[in-house]
Scaffold this motif. Structure first.
Motif, PDB file in Angstrom:
ATOM      1  N   ASN A 111       0.955  -1.081  -0.179  1.00  0.00           N
ATOM      2  CA  ASN A 111      -0.029   0.076  -0.068  1.00  0.00           C
ATOM      3  C   ASN A 111       0.690   1.102  -0.039  1.00  0.00           C
ATOM      4  O   ASN A 111       1.175   1.664   0.785  1.00  0.00           O
ATOM      5  CB  ASN A 111      -0.976   0.127   1.245  1.00  0.00           C
ATOM      6  CG  ASN A 111      -1.973   1.136   1.316  1.00  0.00           C
ATOM      7  OD1 ASN A 111      -1.934   1.766   0.360  1.00  0.00           O
ATOM      8  ND2 ASN A 111      -1.983   1.655   2.533  1.00  0.00           N
ATOM      9  N   PRO A 112       1.405   1.645  -1.190  1.00  0.00           N
ATOM     10  CA  PRO A 112       2.574   2.632  -1.166  1.00  0.00           C
ATOM     11  C   PRO A 112       2.047   4.031  -0.791  1.00  0.00           C
ATOM     12  O   PRO A 112       2.955   4.911  -1.068  1.00  0.00           O
ATOM     13  CB  PRO A 112       3.012   2.474  -2.687  1.00  0.00           C
ATOM     14  CG  PRO A 112       1.394   2.271  -3.590  1.00  0.00           C
ATOM     15  CD  PRO A 112       0.910   1.271  -2.550  1.00  0.00           C
ATOM     16  N   ILE A 113       0.892   4.252  -0.523  1.00  0.00           N
ATOM     17  CA  ILE A 113       0.631   5.602  -0.607  1.00  0.00           C
ATOM     18  C   ILE A 113      -0.135   5.759   0.970  1.00  0.00           C
ATOM     19  O   ILE A 113      -1.129   5.266   1.424  1.00  0.00           O
ATOM     20  CB  ILE A 113      -0.680   6.023  -1.554  1.00  0.00           C
ATOM     21  CG1 ILE A 113      -0.416   5.914  -2.892  1.00  0.00           C
ATOM     22  CG2 ILE A 113      -1.098   7.537  -1.290  1.00  0.00           C
ATOM     23  CD1 ILE A 113      -1.472   6.218  -4.182  1.00  0.00           C
ATOM     24  N   SER A 114       0.438   7.009   1.817  1.00  0.00           N
ATOM     25  CA  SER A 114       0.070   7.387   2.776  1.00  0.00           C
ATOM     26  C   SER A 114      -1.054   8.671   2.436  1.00  0.00           C
ATOM     27  O   SER A 114      -0.457   9.712   1.992  1.00  0.00           O
ATOM     28  CB  SER A 114       1.203   7.836   3.649  1.00  0.00           C
ATOM     29  OG  SER A 114       0.566   8.507   4.989  1.00  0.00           O
ATOM     30  N   LEU A 115      -2.250   8.369   2.785  1.00  0.00           N
ATOM     31  CA  LEU A 115      -3.021   9.464   2.536  1.00  0.00           C
ATOM     32  C   LEU A 115      -3.964   9.936   4.045  1.00  0.00           C
ATOM     33  O   LEU A 115      -4.654   8.941   4.777  1.00  0.00           O
ATOM     34  CB  LEU A 115      -4.217   8.978   1.612  1.00  0.00           C
ATOM     35  CG  LEU A 115      -5.196   9.981   0.892  1.00  0.00           C
ATOM     36  CD1 LEU A 115      -5.913   9.498  -0.370  1.00  0.00           C
ATOM     37  CD2 LEU A 115      -6.398  10.298   1.865  1.00  0.00           C
ATOM     38  N   ASN A 116      -3.671  11.211   4.362  1.00  0.00           N
ATOM     39  CA  ASN A 116      -4.657  11.661   5.471  1.00  0.00           C
ATOM     40  C   ASN A 116      -5.351  12.415   5.108  1.00  0.00           C
ATOM     41  O   ASN A 116      -5.005  13.716   4.663  1.00  0.00           O
ATOM     42  CB  ASN A 116      -3.218  12.136   6.313  1.00  0.00           C
ATOM     43  CG  ASN A 116      -3.645  13.045   7.633  1.00  0.00           C
ATOM     44  OD1 ASN A 116      -4.730  12.287   7.970  1.00  0.00           O
ATOM     45  ND2 ASN A 116      -3.135  13.750   8.497  1.00  0.00           N
ATOM     46  N   SER A 117      -6.558  12.080   5.457  1.00  0.00           N
ATOM     47  CA  SER A 117      -7.699  13.030   5.106  1.00  0.00           C
ATOM     48  C   SER A 117      -8.390  13.815   6.221  1.00  0.00           C
ATOM     49  O   SER A 117      -9.464  14.421   6.254  1.00  0.00           O
ATOM     50  CB  SER A 117      -8.723  12.430   4.304  1.00  0.00           C
ATOM     51  OG  SER A 117      -9.363  11.383   5.025  1.00  0.00           O
ATOM     52  N   GLY A 118      -7.954  13.239   7.451  1.00  0.00           N
ATOM     53  CA  GLY A 118      -8.688  13.603   8.684  1.00  0.00           C
ATOM     54  C   GLY A 118      -9.960  13.450   8.617  1.00  0.00           C
ATOM     55  O   GLY A 118     -10.350  12.164   8.267  1.00  0.00           O
ATOM     56  N   ASN A 119     -10.846  14.573   8.902  1.00  0.00           N
ATOM     57  CA  ASN A 119     -12.278  14.458   8.764  1.00  0.00           C
ATOM     58  C   ASN A 119     -12.523  14.911   7.638  1.00  0.00           C
ATOM     59  O   ASN A 119     -13.876  15.376   7.372  1.00  0.00           O
ATOM     60  CB  ASN A 119     -13.027  15.068   9.750  1.00  0.00           C
ATOM     61  CG  ASN A 119     -12.474  16.456  10.186  1.00  0.00           C
ATOM     62  OD1 ASN A 119     -11.947  16.930   9.468  1.00  0.00           O
ATOM     63  ND2 ASN A 119     -13.291  16.987  10.961  1.00  0.00           N
ATOM     64  N   GLN A 120     -11.919  15.025   6.453  1.00  0.00           N
ATOM     65  CA  GLN A 120     -12.211  15.574   5.269  1.00  0.00           C
ATOM     66  C   GLN A 120     -12.298  14.544   4.147  1.00  0.00           C
ATOM     67  O   GLN A 120     -11.644  14.772   2.942  1.00  0.00           O
ATOM     68  CB  GLN A 120     -11.197  16.717   4.820  1.00  0.00           C
ATOM     69  CG  GLN A 120     -11.001  18.043   6.160  1.00  0.00           C
ATOM     70  CD  GLN A 120     -12.316  18.552   6.207  1.00  0.00           C
ATOM     71  OE1 GLN A 120     -13.006  18.957   5.237  1.00  0.00           O
ATOM     72  NE2 GLN A 120     -12.468  19.351   7.393  1.00  0.00           N
ATOM     73  N   HIS A 121     -12.904  13.645   4.211  1.00  0.00           N
ATOM     74  CA  HIS A 121     -12.864  12.494   3.308  1.00  0.00           C
ATOM     75  C   HIS A 121     -13.567  12.904   2.221  1.00  0.00           C
ATOM     76  O   HIS A 121     -13.184  12.705   0.725  1.00  0.00           O
ATOM     77  CB  HIS A 121     -13.865  11.244   3.840  1.00  0.00           C
ATOM     78  CG  HIS A 121     -13.363  10.606   4.995  1.00  0.00           C
ATOM     79  ND1 HIS A 121     -12.364   9.788   4.820  1.00  0.00           N
ATOM     80  CD2 HIS A 121     -13.710  11.079   6.231  1.00  0.00           C
ATOM     81  CE1 HIS A 121     -11.770   9.389   6.173  1.00  0.00           C
ATOM     82  NE2 HIS A 121     -12.619  10.064   7.070  1.00  0.00           N
ATOM     83  N   LEU A 122     -14.464  13.892   1.954  1.00  0.00           N
ATOM     84  CA  LEU A 122     -15.342  14.455   0.928  1.00  0.00           C
ATOM     85  C   LEU A 122     -14.587  15.610   0.177  1.00  0.00           C
ATOM     86  O   LEU A 122     -15.201  16.143  -0.849  1.00  0.00           O
ATOM     87  CB  LEU A 122     -16.682  14.528   1.111  1.00  0.00           C
ATOM     88  CG  LEU A 122     -17.515  13.511   1.749  1.00  0.00           C
ATOM     89  CD1 LEU A 122     -18.882  13.924   1.958  1.00  0.00           C
ATOM     90  CD2 LEU A 122     -17.409  12.299   0.780  1.00  0.00           C
TER      91      LEU A 122
END
Length: 305
Positions: free
Chosen positions: A232-243
């Motif tokens: 899983n090569p991507i670190s994606l941090n959306s916090g509470n902003q998924h949309l």
């Protein structure tokens, strides 16, 4: 980690890359052309079928390989093994589509994915020769590649599939357990077919957002600081902003010594500078995978190398 800016983002576009990307700055037109090509390859039936479907592209893993082998560490057990590229980051028939009274199609989705991988491979080869100075075309190609990579990962597809269990129709393809057929699900999602039409073209929207609304930084590290990656090569941090993908923070290694980051900030809150930067060799590199972020997203790697 301290960074020093070396170059910005040049506005010139090389003329020797794929004509369709240069001539169609709108991502939806590029994606439509890619699907036309994939359908033609599928209909011709001459290209070899792909049964071992890589969700982690082989061309990217090869940048970490030695003589075609990866040193892989299983995250749960800590077991370390040497494996060939064919054995890592792949699931049998994961992108194979099926339809009633027809043979399984093992070319359609794979041909679409192959196009993004081929163009990205060309860009990475050029970037490594040009000291990782990112051109307009390079950013455009990587923006689409990032969008495709996020959507194609099993952990992401599982989460999206769970949201569509009740409205998935039998004619779209189901497994023996009554769940959406994985290959058909991927095809309809990437192709913006029902039941995803109401949400708009996900790939084009994500790529456009990453390209125009993210601050991009390519961080280069010295020879004594090798970056790990994983299935899983991507670190994606959306916090509470998924949309709100314009607010996502993304990190993805492009090379054992180059990390692509978007929208990231230092611990003191200052943003990473845009452009190509060099990490201070006197500062210890933090774990780029930011596993606490991955757990919030449910995106922990199963293996790293």
């Amino acid at each position: 980690m301290r960074l020093s800016v070396t170059k910005g983002l040049p506005s010139t576009t090389p003329s020797h890359y794929t004509k369709v990307i240069i001539d169609t700055p709108k991502f939806h037109e590029t994606i439509e052309e890619m699907w036309r090509r994939a359908r033609r390859i599928s209909a011709e039936g001459r290209k070899p079928e792909v049964r071992n479907c890589h969700y982690m592209p082989e061309f990217l893993m090869r940048r970490w390989a030695t003589n075609g082998m990866l040193c892989v560490v299983e995250t749960e057990t800590g077991e370390e093994r040497k494996l060939g590229l064919k054995q890592v980051g792949a699931i049998k028939d994961f992108y194979t589509t099926e339809a009633p009274a027809k043979k399984p199609d093992r070319r359609l989705v794979e041909s679409f994915l192959e196009r993004t991988e081929t163009e990205t491979g060309k860009i990475l080869a050029t970037l490594s020769k040009k000291n990782w100075e990112l051109s307009k075309l390079g950013k455009e190609t990587l923006a689409l590649f990032l969008a495709v990579m996020i959507v194609r990962l099993p952990v992401v597809l599982t989460a999206i599939t769970n949201d569509y269990l009740l409205e998935w129709k039998s004619e779209w393809g189901k497994t023996d357990q009554g769940n959406p057929h994985p290959g058909n699900f991927v095809y309809r999602l990437l192709n913006n077919a029902e039941p995803f039409t109401s949400a708009g073209p996900i790939l084009a929207s994500l790529a456009n957002c990453f390209y125009h609304r993210h601050v991009w930084t390519l961080v280069k590290f010295g020879p004594n600081c090798r970056i790990q990656t994983g299935d899983n090569p991507i670190s994606l941090n959306s916090g509470n902003q998924h949309l709100h993908p314009e607010r996502w923070q993304i990190r993805m290694p492009l090379d054992p010594y180059v990390l692509l980051t978007t929208n990231n900030t230092f611990p003191d809150g200052l943003p990473y500078p845009e452009g190509t930067c060099v990490a201070d060799p006197s500062v210890v590199l933090p774990d780029w995978n930011a596993r606490s972020e991955e757990r919030r997203e449910g995106q922990e790697c199963r293996s790293r190398w």
